[in-house]
Enzyme design. Structure first.
Site, short mmCIF file in Angstrom:
data_model
loop_
_atom_site.label_atom_id
_atom_site.label_comp_id
_atom_site.label_asym_id
_atom_site.label_seq_id
_atom_site.Cartn_x
_atom_site.Cartn_y
_atom_site.Cartn_z
N GLY A 100 0.76 -1.18 0.01
CA GLY A 100 0.09 0.04 -0.11
C GLY A 100 0.81 1.44 -0.06
O GLY A 100 0.60 2.41 -0.59
N GLU A 107 10.66 -4.54 0.79
CA GLU A 107 10.13 -5.19 1.85
C GLU A 107 10.16 -6.61 1.64
O GLU A 107 10.70 -7.40 2.54
CB GLU A 107 8.60 -4.81 1.93
CG GLU A 107 8.25 -3.54 2.54
CD GLU A 107 6.76 -3.22 2.53
OE1 GLU A 107 6.01 -3.90 1.91
OE2 GLU A 107 6.53 -2.08 2.99
C1 5RP Z 1 3.97 -0.58 2.62
C2 5RP Z 1 3.45 -1.54 3.13
C3 5RP Z 1 2.59 -1.28 4.70
O1 5RP Z 1 3.33 -2.38 5.35
C4 5RP Z 1 1.07 -1.42 4.58
O2 5RP Z 1 0.62 -0.63 3.25
C5 5RP Z 1 0.56 -0.86 5.69
O3 5RP Z 1 0.62 0.07 5.94
P1 5RP Z 1 0.14 0.71 7.34
O4 5RP Z 1 0.73 0.27 8.61
O5 5RP Z 1 0.12 2.37 7.15
O6 5RP Z 1 -1.34 0.56 7.34
O7 5RP Z 1 3.04 -2.54 2.76
O8 5RP Z 1 4.60 -0.69 1.29
#
Ligand code: 5RP
Length: 226
Positions: A100, A107
């Protein structure tokens, strides 16, 4: 508790857990997003208990440096003791959809290196079946249209995340319409076979080792079920 309080609570649980795993020379892998940011802010006061970190994004690296925490290039370290990161969705197998925040490739790389992957999330991220959250796919720019056509053949509905360039200089396609996902491992592999795809946000072939989930009843610890 509101969602932000849940994120703080789960980040604190991950800090407490990390302190039982790390030693003076440990490198901690740090993820990306608002939950990972809570972890960064809370681990900062323990920065003398480990050697440093590797980060899955420029944003997290900057936040870590702001706390005076050393950030190493991944190529400069031989081992990552533990990797802490949030998620967009998680199921009972601890298969995840991530990306997201557009940091999915880095990652996944840090996850591959780390001895242990600890995922932290509030209860809104827990699902029976993956695929409600659109699956992020990082794509080499010149392959964007081709990859999109190939994703349609897999019954996906890809949408270009307009204006977003990843830390690697690539684009993101968010694939809608994949709910309810059958075999996440098979789909992860299939999408990664498309020429021009850097990687996709499914963490199923290598799922999380532990998930700390913040609920209104407290922190629930999940380990992967076969
Ligand atoms: C970023 C990610 C994040 O871990 C994922 O979007 C969750 O984000 P948040 O802790 O703001 O809900 O995969 O690439």
């Amino acid at each position: 508790m509101d969602q932000n309080q849940l994120k703080q609570a789960v980040a604190q649980a991950a800090v407490d857990y990390s302190l039982t795993r790390i030693e003076d020379d440990s490198i901690i892998g740090i993820g990306t997003g608002s939950t990972a940011n809570c972890f960064i802010d809370l681990i900062a006061k323990h920065k003398h208990k480990f050697q440093g970190t590797v980060a899955s994004s420029e944003g997290s690296a900057e936040r870590l440096r702001g706390h005076g925490i050393q950030v190493f290039e991944l190529n400069a370290v031989s081992e990552v003791t533990i990797y802490i990161d949030g998620t967009d969705e998680a199921n009972a197998r601890l298969e995840l959809i991530k990306g997201g925040g557009a940091a999915l490739t880095r990652e996944k790389i840090v996850t591959a290196v780390a001895n242990e992957f600890v995922c932290i999330a509030d209860e809104s991220k827990w699902v029976d079946y993956l695929g409600t959250f659109p699956l992020p796919v990082e794509v080499i720019p010149m392959a964007r249209s081709y990859v999109a056509r190939e994703l349609v053949k897999l019954d996906g509905d890809p949408v270009w995340r307009d204006g977003v360039i990843t830390d690697n200089g690539n684009l993101i396609l968010d694939v809608h319409g994949l709910y309810p996902m059958g075999s996440a491992c098979a789909l992860e592999e299939q999408i990664n076979q498309i020429t021009g795809v850097v990687t996709n946000g499914l963490f199923a072939i290598k799922p999380a080792d532990i998930l700390f989930l913040a609920t209104q009843q407290g922190i629930v610890t999940h380990t992967a079920k076969a």
